[in-house]
Design an enzyme around this catalytic site. Structure first.
Site, PDB file in Angstrom:
ATOM      1  N   GLU A 107     -22.727 -21.495   8.857  1.00  0.00           N
ATOM      2  CA  GLU A 107     -21.389 -22.019   9.094  1.00  0.00           C
ATOM      3  C   GLU A 107     -20.288 -21.128   8.521  1.00  0.00           C
ATOM      4  O   GLU A 107     -19.111 -21.285   8.873  1.00  0.00           O
ATOM      5  CB  GLU A 107     -21.262 -23.419   8.485  1.00  0.00           C
ATOM      6  CG  GLU A 107     -22.100 -24.494   9.165  1.00  0.00           C
ATOM      7  CD  GLU A 107     -21.588 -24.855  10.548  1.00  0.00           C
ATOM      8  OE1 GLU A 107     -20.497 -24.395  10.918  1.00  0.00           O
ATOM      9  OE2 GLU A 107     -22.285 -25.602  11.250  1.00  0.00           O
ATOM     10  N   GLU A 123     -44.456 -22.928   1.173  1.00  0.00           N
ATOM     11  CA  GLU A 123     -43.744 -22.982  -0.097  1.00  0.00           C
ATOM     12  C   GLU A 123     -44.657 -22.808  -1.298  1.00  0.00           C
ATOM     13  O   GLU A 123     -44.204 -22.758  -2.441  1.00  0.00           O
ATOM     14  CB  GLU A 123     -42.994 -24.308  -0.235  1.00  0.00           C
ATOM     15  CG  GLU A 123     -43.895 -25.522  -0.418  1.00  0.00           C
ATOM     16  CD  GLU A 123     -43.089 -26.799  -0.655  1.00  0.00           C
ATOM     17  OE1 GLU A 123     -43.036 -27.233  -1.815  1.00  0.00           O
ATOM     18  OE2 GLU A 123     -42.519 -27.323   0.317  1.00  0.00           O
TER      19      GLU A 123
END
Length: 312
Positions: free
Chosen positions: A94, A125
């Protein structure tokens, strides 16, 4: 260590995490009607902002670090897994349209790579070496600010990444939802937003994710404000890349200068779409090139450029 022992070790670790706790007041939530369930969720969400507020001093330090990195040609780098990683990617994506920044200024790494944005990549992860390798791959340095995001505060991928980033001299920050976590002990700045047990036990996409999004909003927006990407509460560096954003840029120019929208659009056209340059041209009578030079001389900060152009 065999798999059974590994699972037992992980279970013991999770047992002590706030984000994995079970809220005893919500064990009958499935028996409520839909509207009542939603009111419960809404009531839990209402507690998040206050928890974030408790961390403002630490978030401010993170903002200063990110702004310092950007000023000296470094980067703001987010790294996380699962929901935390996706939120980092969202915030980074953004920044260019909102603040007119090059995409390399704010970057994000998610365990499992780009495909993990849309599909869970199980086990991604769990490897600290992969996190360290990701930091090496982007060549993090002392000019960068690296923000690890992990609800538990112990995701191995993020642990490996932050250790490597610290070794390379980067400023390290962690956003987590458990106090006194492994990652908080590693990071230069620890932001622990403890929001309590989730409505669905362990579902950290809920309150924990909301808290992380709020902190990320503060870090990126606060840093951009510090380096002059805004004027007042206006996005004067917005990239006018579509009809909506072109209209927004024109409204910004009109609001600051008092010009009509038609005149603001003409000024934007003469400024090659830059709201900052258009504002300087209207307010000072300078040419586009002169306005650009004033901005360059003041580090792109419109308020300072206006003052200098006016001889103040």
């Amino acid at each position: 260590m065999d798999m059974t022992h590994e699972i037992d070790r992980e279970s013991n670790a999770l047992e002590h995490l706030t984000t994995e706790a079970i809220n005893p007041d919500l064990t009958d939530i499935d028996s409520l009607d839909t509207e009542s369930r939603l009111r419960v969720i809404n009531g839990q969400d209402a507690e998040v902002a206050a928890a974030v507020g408790e961390q403002i001093p630490r978030i401010a330090r993170a903002v200063h670090s990110a702004a310092h990195s950007l000023r000296r040609g470094g980067r703001l780098i987010y790294i996380g897994a699962g929901t935390s990683g996706r939120l980092g990617v969202l915030d980074a994506a953004e920044c260019p349209p909102t603040f007119g920044t090059p995409p390399e200024w704010v970057q994000a790494i998610i365990a499992g790579g780009q495909q993990a944005m849309f599909h869970a990549v199980e086990g991604a992860e769990d490897d600290p070496d992969l996190g360290a390798a990701a930091i090496i791959e982007i060549d993090a340095s002392e000019n960068d600010t690296v923000v690890g995001i992990s609800a538990s505060g112990r995701a191995p991928f993020v642990v490996g990444a932050l250790r490597q980033a610290k070794k390379r001299g980067a400023t390290t920050i962690v956003i987590t939802n458990n106090a006194n976590s492994e990652l908080e002990a590693i990071a230069d700045i620890g932001i622990a937003v403890v929001v309590g047990p989730e409505v669905l036990a362990g579902s950290t996409r809920m309150k924990s994710g909301t808290a992380q999004k709020m902190v990320l909003n503060m870090i990126s927006t606060g840093a951009m404000m510090e380096i002059g990407k805004t004027y007042g509460n206006l996005m004067v560096d917005v990239m006018a890349t579509n009809t909506k954003l072109k209209a927004r840029a024109a409204r910004i120019v009109a609001q600051v200068t008092g010009e009509s929208l038609d005149n603001a659009q003409k000024s934007l056209a003469n400024a090659n779409g830059s709201a900052k340059i258009a504002i300087l041209m209207v307010e000072t009578g300078k040419t586009a090139e002169e306005a650009r030079q004033f901005l360059e001389a003041t580090g792109g900060v419109l308020r300072k450029a206006l003052a200098r152009a006016a001889g103040k």
